[in-house]
Write an enzyme that holds these catalytic residues in place. Structure first.
Site, PDB file in Angstrom:
ATOM      1  N   CYS A 151       0.847  -1.173   0.040  1.00 56.96           N
ATOM      2  CA  CYS A 151       0.124  -0.111  -0.039  1.00 56.96           C
ATOM      3  C   CYS A 151       0.749   1.469  -0.048  1.00 56.96           C
ATOM      4  O   CYS A 151       0.601   2.153  -0.809  1.00 56.96           O
ATOM      5  CB  CYS A 151      -0.853   0.198   1.278  1.00 56.96           C
ATOM      6  SG  CYS A 151      -2.116  -1.169   1.242  1.00 56.96           S
ATOM      7  N   HIS A 152       1.786   1.276   1.065  1.00 50.92           N
ATOM      8  CA  HIS A 152       2.643   2.453   1.036  1.00 50.92           C
ATOM      9  C   HIS A 152       4.110   2.168   1.276  1.00 50.92           C
ATOM     10  O   HIS A 152       4.819   3.015   1.630  1.00 50.92           O
ATOM     11  CB  HIS A 152       2.074   3.349   2.189  1.00 50.92           C
ATOM     12  CG  HIS A 152       0.444   4.028   2.260  1.00 50.92           C
ATOM     13  ND1 HIS A 152      -0.145   2.966   2.858  1.00 50.92           N
ATOM     14  CD2 HIS A 152      -0.097   4.734   1.469  1.00 50.92           C
ATOM     15  CE1 HIS A 152      -1.478   3.572   2.738  1.00 50.92           C
ATOM     16  NE2 HIS A 152      -1.340   4.525   1.674  1.00 50.92           N
TER      17      HIS A 152
END
Lengths: 187, 433, 288
Positions: A151-152
């Site tokens: 995701c990040h």
């Protein structure tokens, strides 16, 4: 005002205060069930601990089980993975706390404190939820050969410790115990 | 309020600031503190406040139950049982809601009977009365649809029977029934329709209650003498006098309510509703909730055709007519005297009406067979005769008793001899403790 | 004019009176050999430990009832709303409940291969049903599916009639279900009246709520279930125990309910007295 009037006033005030207090207490007591009903119910609590069979798990393989609605990673680590984690200097850790529910809250994030403990260092059990914003990290990926959150871009090492990226904490280790050599109970 | 002028005086700066922008504190003060109420109100007049409490209880318990309920035929019954077994305090919340419906109706029936006894519907309170009738109608719809939600045998078969009424309507009946059901029989769409409306209607009721209270504050309350307020000595400020009296009435009512919830929570329900709905198996006796029983008896009293109207349509018309007639009461009663206290004959017929209504309710729980049928017919006849014959005629023939000149005079006459109060004590009631 | 009014009043009395008295005779329609109203006999009221405002379940009795359910009833009757974990309320500890649950086989799945599989029961599982679905249950039992037992004690209640139903409010009678179950289970030994036809494959029981006979054969016999606590192993005792157990299964929070009720009623009483005194005080200077 005469003396009798005065005592009458006191008695009346006492009555009003007592009645008002009873009204407040009664309302508060009546409100409690309406709040308490939102807590987890008996059927949810009944599933708050699970037992997992891990005997068939070879070194270098993992298992994902669902516990309290979240994925839990159970991994039988290879000697190389354990060594890589043990050799990491504490100074390189972004989060120096073990985050292990079975240990005191200030236990350091050494490899043994992240694993199932002495003689069971090959086992690591973690809640598979990235401590950044709750995504599920991918296993055996990323810069440190541990877990990687797509995701990040958070990188965890082979002991599930955050090493790079936005996540603030190591992956959480739930309360668990081995109830036999091949069976663990989570929760 | 009837006086028109407000006696609210904001004391602090912030009160003045709010008062100039949105005078809500003024509205509350004028409506629930300074509002003058007749000094001779008895406990029969506390049911309005009790009903307000019951509406709040039903809405709050309902909102909370919805957090756990599933409006799907495969889950509804089990989800209610999960509430009863697993949810923290779920048994209490559900029993409160189920018995709350019954107690809401107990209160509304007593409220209506109080209105009928003291002639509260007469001019200028016709609109107040009609708004009350609308609330009652909405309550019936809400109660009926709520009873369907647990998806027991009585839920499903009650819904089948009640939606079946609509097929009696010529031309559009079947269309209307399918609209309500969302199909050809009681099934998932029926449940979702009723669930949505059951959640909506209480808020509509709350809205109409606001109108009802507004209308009340315009015309003022009646009182047991039926004489309008004439002077300041006739009244007392709402707070603390009516508030504390209402509070006592509420606690007594809530104590009875609690007795049912905690000790006999299923007394007012039907055992068959603890069996999941089976659309292929009808229970031996389908009976509605107790608060519909008098109307159910009226429905089944019409066992014969009336000219072109067959007995099925006749029964439905009689049943709806029994409710519709309430709307016309202000004009059916021709008496110039308001309260039954001064109307000896009306008083007699009123009590017969009350007993008859209870008797109809009992008959409603009985199968339509044997002597029950003529009894239902006779009772139904009296029900309608009371409104359509006795009320209009009695006003023309009855000689009322001598009316007192004012509320104050009536109060003094009642207390004469009983109390040794000096007459002056009545003149200036203390305003605040 | 007054005569008209008197006449009207008399007329209305006549209606009420005539209906009440004149037609009592039709009640005799319930012929002995061909009754039309059921049950033929009202349930026999038993004394239950859980009756009344301070009633509590007798845990030993519930444990015996569970044994009867497990060894007899569960062959045909499901109890799908009751989870094993609830059995801790009968006085069993966690390990006992776990062992009890493990005696049952529960279907779970699908596993990673997409297959359903059987595993031993866990405390969070519900009592498994003896039949896979209602149709199978009906087919195996001559067309009538045995009812689920989770709520049976609340789903059965014989109408009490006037004035008994008024008295019941004050005596807090809420044991219609267990009384019915007990009466039914012990009611098989009666002989039908002369001339009564009993349908093939059914069994006469004057306590059955829905007819003169039912499909279920007498399920209990003396000595059928072995009790460890020395209680008599009779049909009468079994019937009491299973009825109590089913009441618990249907209303597991009853003790909590009655205990909470006592606190609430006590509070309302005291609060009511306080408000009444306040009301008297407020109104003391006003004639009304």
């Amino acid at each position: 005002m005469s003396a009798t009037d005065h005592s009458d006033v006191t008695r009346r005030d006492f009555l009003y205060v007592a009645t008002g207090t009873a009204a407040v207490v009664g309302t508060a007591a009546a409100a409690w069930p309406f709040i308490d009903q939102m807590r987890p119910d008996a059927s949810t609590l009944a599933q708050s601990s699970i037992e997992v069979e891990v005997g068939s798990l070879q070194a270098g393989s993992s298992l994902v089980v669902k516990w309290r609605g979240k994925p839990v990673f159970v991994r039988n680590r290879t000697p190389e993975e354990i060594k890589a984690a043990q050799d990491t200097p504490m100074a390189d850790l972004k989060d120096p706390i073990a985050r292990n529910g079975n240990l005191p809250s200030d236990a350091p994030a050494t490899d043994v404190d992240r694993s199932a403990g002495k003689d069971k260092e090959n086992w690591i059990v973690m809640v598979g939820v990235c401590t950044h914003l709750g995504c599920v990290p991918l296993g055996q990926q990323g810069d440190f050969g541990g877990w990687f959150c797509p995701c990040h871009g958070s990188h965890y090492d082979t002991a599930g410790r955050i090493r790079k990226g936005p996540a603030p904490m190591n992956l959480e280790v739930p309360v668990y115990s081995f109830i036999s050599d091949t069976k663990i109970r989570i929760g | 309020m009837s006086g028109g002028h407000s006696t609210y005086t904001p004391k602090t700066g912030i009160e003045r600031w709010i008062d100039a922008r949105m005078p809500l504190p003024r509205l509350v003060y004028d409506s629930f503190v300074a509002f003058p109420v007749p000094r001779n109100l008895n406990y029969a007049y506390t049911f309005g406040g009790i009903l307000a409490i019951m509406l709040v209880v039903q809405i709050i318990t309902g909102v909370v139950l919805v957090m756990h309920y599933a409006s799907d035929t495969s889950l509804a019954f089990v989800s209610v049982e999960k509430i009863m077994r697993d949810v923290n305090w779920g048994w209490l919340l559900r029993y409160m809601h189920a018995n709350g419906a019954s107690f809401f109706f107990i209160a509304v029936y007593l409220h209506i009977f109080r209105g009928l006894y003291y002639g509260s519907y007469k001019a200028p309170r016709e609109l107040l009365w009609i708004l009350g009738c609308i609330i009652y109608l909405l309550m019936m719809a809400t109660g009926f649809m709520g009873y369907v939600l647990p998806w027991g045998q009585m839920s499903g078969w009650g819904a089948t029977v009640i939606t079946g009424f609509f097929t009696a309507i010529p031309l559009v009946g079947t269309w209307l029934q399918q609209l309500l059901l969302g199909g050809f029989s009681v099934d998932n769409p029926t449940l979702t329709h009723f669930f949505s409306l059951h959640y909506l209607l209480p808020f509509v009721i709350a809205g109409v209650v606001v109108l009802h209270v507004w209308a009340l504050h315009v015309v003022g309350q009646t009182n047991p003498t039926g004489i309008e307020i004439k002077s300041k000595t006739d009244t007392l400020p709402f707070t603390p006098y009516a508030t504390v009296k209402d509070a006592f009435g509420m606690i007594v009512f809530l104590a009875v309510f609690a007795y049912f919830i905690f000790y006999i929570p299923n007394y007012l329900g039907h055992p068959d509703n603890y069996t999941q709905f089976n659309s292929l198996k009808t229970p031996a006796h389908i009976v509605p909730e107790w608060y519909f029983l008098p109307f159910y008896a009226i429905l089944r009293a019409i066992t014969f055709n009336i000219g072109p109207i067959d007995s099925k349509l006749g029964g439905v018309l009689a049943m709806f007519g029994a409710i519709a007639v309430l709307f016309f009461v202000p004009w059916l009663d021709t008496s110039k005297v308001r309260s039954a206290v001064y109307r000896p004959w009306y008083k007699l017929f009123f009590w017969i009406f009350g007993i008859n209504a209870v008797f109809l309710g009992w008959l409603g729980s009985k199968p339509a067979e044997g002597w029950y049928i003529p009894a239902m017919q006779a009772s139904t006849l009296y029900y309608f005769a009371f409104f359509l014959v006795i009320m209009p005629l009695l006003g023309l023939f009855e000689t009322p008793k001598q009316l007192p000149n004012s509320i104050t005079e009536a109060v003094l006459a009642k207390n004469k001899g009983a109390h040794a109060h000096p007459a002056g004590a009545t003149a200036a009631p203390e305003t605040k403790g | 004019m007054k005569k008209v009014l008197h006449g009207l009043a008399a007329l209305s009395f006549l209606f009420a009176g005539s209906t009440a008295f004149a037609q009592e005779a039709t009640h005799a329609a319930n012929h002995e050999a061909e009754p039309t109203h059921f049950p033929i006999k009202a349930p026999r009221e038993q004394s239950w430990s859980f009756a009344g405002p301070f009633g509590t379940y007798d845990k030993a009795q519930l444990q015996r009832g569970l044994k009867v359910y497990k060894e007899v009833c569960s062959a045909c009757h499901s109890m799908h709303l009751v989870p094993f974990r609830m059995l801790e309320e009968l006085g069993y500890n966690e390990a006992q409940v776990k062992a009890f649950a493990a005696e049952y086989t529960v279907q779970d799945g699908p596993n990673d291969d997409g297959e359903m599989f059987d595993r031993p029961g866990k405390p969070s599982d519900y009592f498994p049903s003896p039949f896979p679905n209602d149709q199978a249950a009906a087919a195996a039992n001559g067309g009538a599916a045995p009812p689920d037992m989770s709520l049976l004690a609340k789903a059965r209640g014989v109408t009490r009639g006037f004035p008994q139903f008024v008295v019941d409010i004050f005596t807090q009678y809420a044991e219609g279900g267990p009384d019915y179950i007990y009466s039914l289970l012990t009611g098989y030994d009666q002989t039908p009246p002369e001339g009564m036809e009993i349908a093939e494959g059914t069994h006469y029981n004057p306590y059955f709520i829905n007819g003169k006979s039912l499909a279920m054969a007498p399920p209990l016999s003396d000595g059928q279930v072995t009790y460890d606590d020395g209680s008599p192993q009779t049909v009468d005792q079994y019937a009491h125990d299973i009825a109590a157990f089913l009441m618990w299964a249907a209303e597991p929070h009853m003790e909590e309910r009655k205990q909470t009720g006592f606190s609430v009623m006590t509070f309302l009483l005291l609060f009511g007295v306080l408000v009444y005194l306040t009301k008297r005080k407020v109104w003391s200077n006003v004639e009304h």
